[in-house]
Design a protein around this motif. Structure first.
Motif, PDB file in Angstrom:
ATOM      1  N   ASN A  13      -2.035   7.542  -1.492  1.00 26.64           N
ATOM      2  CA  ASN A  13      -1.748   7.001  -2.838  1.00 26.64           C
ATOM      3  C   ASN A  13      -2.920   7.252  -3.772  1.00 26.64           C
ATOM      4  O   ASN A  13      -3.538   6.300  -4.275  1.00 26.64           O
ATOM      5  CB  ASN A  13      -1.459   5.499  -2.722  1.00 26.64           C
ATOM      6  CG  ASN A  13      -0.365   5.188  -1.713  1.00 26.64           C
ATOM      7  OD1 ASN A  13       0.821   5.355  -1.988  1.00 26.64           O
ATOM      8  ND2 ASN A  13      -0.785   4.786  -0.497  1.00 26.64           N
ATOM      9  N   GLU A  65      -4.287   5.161  -7.076  1.00 23.58           N
ATOM     10  CA  GLU A  65      -3.590   3.864  -7.229  1.00 23.58           C
ATOM     11  C   GLU A  65      -4.543   2.721  -6.872  1.00 23.58           C
ATOM     12  O   GLU A  65      -4.405   2.059  -5.831  1.00 23.58           O
ATOM     13  CB  GLU A  65      -2.318   3.850  -6.384  1.00 23.58           C
ATOM     14  CG  GLU A  65      -1.285   4.856  -6.867  1.00 23.58           C
ATOM     15  CD  GLU A  65       0.063   4.756  -6.140  1.00 23.58           C
ATOM     16  OE1 GLU A  65       0.920   5.603  -6.371  1.00 23.58           O
ATOM     17  OE2 GLU A  65       0.228   3.792  -5.338  1.00 23.58           O
ATOM     18  N   PHE A  74      -3.129  -0.923  -6.380  1.00 24.29           N
ATOM     19  CA  PHE A  74      -2.385  -1.039  -5.121  1.00 24.29           C
ATOM     20  C   PHE A  74      -3.358  -1.081  -3.947  1.00 24.29           C
ATOM     21  O   PHE A  74      -3.269  -1.943  -3.060  1.00 24.29           O
ATOM     22  CB  PHE A  74      -1.398   0.119  -4.958  1.00 24.29           C
ATOM     23  CG  PHE A  74      -0.685   0.148  -3.630  1.00 24.29           C
ATOM     24  CD1 PHE A  74      -0.718   1.273  -2.824  1.00 24.29           C
ATOM     25  CD2 PHE A  74       0.014  -0.971  -3.178  1.00 24.29           C
ATOM     26  CE1 PHE A  74      -0.070   1.284  -1.589  1.00 24.29           C
ATOM     27  CE2 PHE A  74       0.667  -0.966  -1.954  1.00 24.29           C
ATOM     28  CZ  PHE A  74       0.625   0.161  -1.150  1.00 24.29           C
ATOM     29  N   GLU A 115       3.806   0.762   3.413  1.00 15.75           N
ATOM     30  CA  GLU A 115       4.644   1.827   2.842  1.00 15.75           C
ATOM     31  C   GLU A 115       5.938   1.210   2.309  1.00 15.75           C
ATOM     32  O   GLU A 115       6.693   0.608   3.079  1.00 15.75           O
ATOM     33  CB  GLU A 115       4.949   2.886   3.902  1.00 15.75           C
ATOM     34  CG  GLU A 115       5.605   4.142   3.337  1.00 15.75           C
ATOM     35  CD  GLU A 115       4.704   4.870   2.330  1.00 15.75           C
ATOM     36  OE1 GLU A 115       3.482   4.716   2.393  1.00 15.75           O
ATOM     37  OE2 GLU A 115       5.268   5.559   1.456  1.00 15.75           O
ATOM     38  N   PRO A 116       6.216   1.317   1.008  1.00  8.13           N
ATOM     39  CA  PRO A 116       7.439   0.719   0.465  1.00  8.13           C
ATOM     40  C   PRO A 116       8.697   1.283   1.125  1.00  8.13           C
ATOM     41  O   PRO A 116       8.746   2.485   1.432  1.00  8.13           O
ATOM     42  CB  PRO A 116       7.425   1.109  -1.013  1.00  8.13           C
ATOM     43  CG  PRO A 116       6.034   1.529  -1.304  1.00  8.13           C
ATOM     44  CD  PRO A 116       5.455   2.027  -0.027  1.00  8.13           C
ATOM     45  N   LEU A 174      11.096   3.370  -3.497  1.00 10.68           N
ATOM     46  CA  LEU A 174      10.447   3.287  -4.811  1.00 10.68           C
ATOM     47  C   LEU A 174      11.262   4.133  -5.777  1.00 10.68           C
ATOM     48  O   LEU A 174      11.493   5.318  -5.530  1.00 10.68           O
ATOM     49  CB  LEU A 174       9.009   3.811  -4.729  1.00 10.68           C
ATOM     50  CG  LEU A 174       8.245   3.906  -6.052  1.00 10.68           C
ATOM     51  CD1 LEU A 174       8.040   2.535  -6.657  1.00 10.68           C
ATOM     52  CD2 LEU A 174       6.893   4.582  -5.830  1.00 10.68           C
ATOM     53  N   VAL A 233      10.193  -1.136  -7.221  1.00 10.61           N
ATOM     54  CA  VAL A 233       9.790  -0.906  -5.840  1.00 10.61           C
ATOM     55  C   VAL A 233      10.476  -1.935  -4.957  1.00 10.61           C
ATOM     56  O   VAL A 233      10.397  -3.138  -5.204  1.00 10.61           O
ATOM     57  CB  VAL A 233       8.254  -0.977  -5.666  1.00 10.61           C
ATOM     58  CG1 VAL A 233       7.674  -2.337  -6.021  1.00 10.61           C
ATOM     59  CG2 VAL A 233       7.857  -0.606  -4.244  1.00 10.61           C
ATOM     60  N   PHE A 238      10.031  -3.129  -1.737  1.00 12.78           N
ATOM     61  CA  PHE A 238       8.906  -2.932  -0.822  1.00 12.78           C
ATOM     62  C   PHE A 238       9.243  -3.275   0.623  1.00 12.78           C
ATOM     63  O   PHE A 238       9.002  -2.518   1.531  1.00 12.78           O
ATOM     64  CB  PHE A 238       7.685  -3.727  -1.278  1.00 12.78           C
ATOM     65  CG  PHE A 238       6.396  -2.974  -1.070  1.00 12.78           C
ATOM     66  CD1 PHE A 238       5.957  -2.692   0.215  1.00 12.78           C
ATOM     67  CD2 PHE A 238       5.628  -2.543  -2.139  1.00 12.78           C
ATOM     68  CE1 PHE A 238       4.786  -1.980   0.427  1.00 12.78           C
ATOM     69  CE2 PHE A 238       4.447  -1.841  -1.943  1.00 12.78           C
ATOM     70  CZ  PHE A 238       4.032  -1.562  -0.652  1.00 12.78           C
ATOM     71  N   GLN A 260       2.980   3.072 -11.561  1.00  4.53           N
ATOM     72  CA  GLN A 260       3.409   2.980 -10.170  1.00  4.53           C
ATOM     73  C   GLN A 260       2.453   2.114  -9.368  1.00  4.53           C
ATOM     74  O   GLN A 260       2.881   1.296  -8.540  1.00  4.53           O
ATOM     75  CB  GLN A 260       3.507   4.381  -9.573  1.00  4.53           C
ATOM     76  CG  GLN A 260       4.029   4.401  -8.134  1.00  4.53           C
ATOM     77  CD  GLN A 260       4.402   5.779  -7.676  1.00  4.53           C
ATOM     78  OE1 GLN A 260       5.314   6.402  -8.262  1.00  4.53           O
ATOM     79  NE2 GLN A 260       3.734   6.258  -6.652  1.00  4.53           N
ATOM     80  N   SER A 261       1.172   2.262  -9.619  1.00  3.73           N
ATOM     81  CA  SER A 261       0.173   1.474  -8.883  1.00  3.73           C
ATOM     82  C   SER A 261       0.312  -0.019  -9.172  1.00  3.73           C
ATOM     83  O   SER A 261       0.250  -0.846  -8.266  1.00  3.73           O
ATOM     84  CB  SER A 261      -1.238   1.930  -9.271  1.00  3.73           C
ATOM     85  OG  SER A 261      -2.214   1.095  -8.683  1.00  3.73           O
ATOM     86  N   LYS A 304       3.441  -1.348  -7.468  1.00  6.40           N
ATOM     87  CA  LYS A 304       3.275  -1.424  -6.010  1.00  6.40           C
ATOM     88  C   LYS A 304       2.344  -2.552  -5.596  1.00  6.40           C
ATOM     89  O   LYS A 304       2.590  -3.251  -4.603  1.00  6.40           O
ATOM     90  CB  LYS A 304       2.790  -0.080  -5.459  1.00  6.40           C
ATOM     91  CG  LYS A 304       3.888   0.971  -5.394  1.00  6.40           C
ATOM     92  CD  LYS A 304       3.348   2.353  -5.125  1.00  6.40           C
ATOM     93  CE  LYS A 304       2.713   2.482  -3.757  1.00  6.40           C
ATOM     94  NZ  LYS A 304       2.212   3.869  -3.541  1.00  6.40           N
ATOM     95  N   PHE A 360       3.693  -5.480  -3.267  1.00  9.34           N
ATOM     96  CA  PHE A 360       3.052  -5.748  -1.968  1.00  9.34           C
ATOM     97  C   PHE A 360       2.677  -7.228  -1.857  1.00  9.34           C
ATOM     98  O   PHE A 360       2.959  -7.890  -0.860  1.00  9.34           O
ATOM     99  CB  PHE A 360       1.811  -4.870  -1.824  1.00  9.34           C
ATOM    100  CG  PHE A 360       1.146  -4.961  -0.479  1.00  9.34           C
ATOM    101  CD1 PHE A 360      -0.067  -5.612  -0.334  1.00  9.34           C
ATOM    102  CD2 PHE A 360       1.744  -4.404   0.649  1.00  9.34           C
ATOM    103  CE1 PHE A 360      -0.685  -5.705   0.913  1.00  9.34           C
ATOM    104  CE2 PHE A 360       1.137  -4.496   1.900  1.00  9.34           C
ATOM    105  CZ  PHE A 360      -0.075  -5.144   2.030  1.00  9.34           C
TER     106      PHE A 360
END
Ligand SMILES: NC(=O)C1=CN([C@@H]2O[C@H](COP(=O)(O)OP(=O)(O)OC[C@H]3O[C@@H](n4cnc5c(N)ncnc54)[C@H](OP(=O)(O)O)[C@@H]3O)[C@@H](O)[C@H]2O)C=CC1
Ligand SMILES: N=C(CCC(=O)O)C(=O)O
Length: 448
Positions: A18, A21, A24, A56-57, A60, A82, A84, A103-104, A107, A111
């Motif tokens: 990633n 990111e 994340f 790991e999602p 996404l 996401v 997740f 995206q980061s 995520k 998470f």
């Protein structure tokens, strides 16, 4: 491989897989290190590659959101969702509209949501979404058109037993209402449980609007009680002046505290006599104005332009309720020097890792976001329950359930911390308590 080396290996993989990111990675880093004592006792989890799987999602989704502004200009934004981890139930988590959404960001939020939702004890997996759309300064019509454009893609991927979005920064009841209307039109389904934070006239829950702020204070009250004290007479600093901050201030004042600050991205106010919450509600919930206008009503208050560093104000309790990374090491040192005793996170990941370490090393009682701010998603879960039963509970019924959930989260976090011989480390305790339930479900559901 031993637990410590396994955690380092997974973190290296996360960094490699990633790139860039940062948010994340920080969220994963904070959780994984606290799980080492669990993995030492449960080597079968290492054998099952449980951390490789949980970081790991499951899915996404990134999508284009085209819409037209009031001037007739075409605008393009990017949307995300996401999904997740669904081991405990339908993916559940907010939608954030803010220009910094990436995206980061989505995520990291997703998470954190996995373990937060697990701590509530309700059947909800972890998810999150949003867009880099900036709602500030937009007309109602532009907000509506954006929400409709956003939902015209998202509706394909959600459902009451699949994925249930809600609010977050920039997304409140108005936005949820527009998105629900579009979902209903496109899906030809009136499954009210598909979104939470809805207005009351179509399945919203009494108690959801104040839930995150109230829940934060219910949890923080357990922290103070644990140290033999109460909020009565305490000086409290709050950041933000949105949904979480407003209701955190309200409950803190009901508990007898004096809240002296709140902020928005333009600056912060300091009111030595105590924040006049009616003024903040009028400015923010009714007129969508800036916090600096507070001085029109409270001329003795002070406004600090261009700074959100409420942490420079002396206090007993600090409640960050704005956004991520708002308390860094320097702010933490300032709070400690000024005598802070308790920090409880209303926002998601508002305290940087080195600032958390500074608090813990100084013996400051620290309440982590995934435990402290779980009241919002917990009450969303209660909204889903009411929708499933096609019933509506009173405010008192919902608030009593919320209070019980927050007390249970504190007790579970405290017990897990004691188990590892670090009884005031609620960060480790919350991570462990949340993780154990998710990992158990993942192990029993097989390698999927
Ligand atoms: N809503 C919910 O149910 C829950 C929210 N949270 C978390 O709580 C926090 C606040 O959310 P919520 O109150 O719902 O959001 P709102 O949009 O209602 O309010 C956000 C507040 O934070 C300020 N803010 C946002 N971004 C920044 C920034 N980059 N710098 C300075 N100030 C900023 C905003 O100021 P401005 O108006 O100037 O942008 C506003 O005062 C977020 O971290 C969110 O993820 C956690 C659990 C549940
Ligand atoms: N934004 C939220 C609330 C999510 C929800 O109510 O599903 C969070 O827990 O961060």
């Amino acid at each position: 491989m031993d637990a410590k080396n396994y955690v380092e290996k997974v973190l290296e993989d996360v960094k490699r897989r990633n790139p860039g990111e940062v948010e994340f990675y920080n969220a994963v880093n904070e959780v994984l290190h606290t799980l080492i004592p669990v993995l030492e006792k449960r080597p079968e989890l290492i054998e099952a590659a449980i951390l490789d799987r949980i970081v790991e999602p499951e899915r996404l989704i990134s999508f284009r959101v085209p819409w037209m502004d009031d001037a007739g200009n075409i605008q393009i934004n990017r949307g995300f969702r996401v999904q997740f981890n669904g081991a405990l139930g339908p993916y559940k988590g907010g939608i954030r509209f803010h220009p910094t959404v990436s995206q980061s960001i989505v995520k990291f939020l997703g998470f954190e949501q996995i373990f937060k939702n697990s701590l509530t004890g309700l059947p909800m997996g972890g998810g999150k979404g949003g867009s880099d759309f900036d709602p500030k300064g937009k007309s109602d019509a532009e907000i509506m058109r954006f929400c409709q454009a956003f939902m015209s893609e998202l509706y394909k991927h959600i459902g009451p037993d699949v994925d249930v979005p809600a609010g977050d920064i920039g997304v409140g009841g108005r936005e949820i209402g527009f998105m629900y209307g579009m979902y209903r039109k496109l899906s030809n389904s009136s499954s009210q449980g598909v979104l939470t934070g809805k207005p009351l006239t179509f399945g919203g829950s009494l108690g959801r609007t104040p839930a995150t702020g109230y829940g934060l204070l219910y949890f923080a009250n357990e922290m103070l009680k644990d140290k033999g004290t109460t909020f009565e007479g305490k000086t409290v600093v709050v950041s933000g002046s949105g949904n979480v901050a407003i209701y955190a201030i309200e409950k803190a004042q009901q508990f007898g505290a004096k809240v002296v600050t709140c902020s928005d991205s333009g600056g912060y106010i300091y009111d030595e006599e105590g924040i006049d919450l009616a003024v903040v509600k009028q400015l923010k919930e009714v007129e969508a104005r800036r916090i600096k206008d507070y001085l029109e009503f409270r001329p003795k208050a002070k406004y600090v332009e261009g700074s959100t560093n409420v942490w420079e104000v002396k206090c007993d309790v600090a409640l960050p309720c704005a956004t991520q990374n708002e308390i860094d090491k320097a702010s933490a040192d300032l709070l400690i020097k000024n005598g802070v005793q308790f920090v409880a996170e209303g926002a998601n990941m508002p305290t940087t890792l080195d600032a958390i370490a500074a608090f813990q090393n100084a013996g400051i009682y620290f309440g982590p976001a995934k435990a402290c701010n779980a009241g919002g998603v917990a009450t969303s879960g209660l909204e889903m329950t009411q929708n499933s039963m096609r019933l509506s509970w009173t405010f008192e019924e919902v608030d009593d359930k919320l209070k019980g959930i927050m007390q249970n989260i504190f007790a579970a976090s405290k017990a897990a911390a004691k188990e590892i011989g670090d009884e005031d480390n609620l960060l480790a305790g919350a991570n462990i308590a949340g993780f154990l339930k998710v990992s158990d479900a993942m192990m029993k559901q097989g390698l999927i």
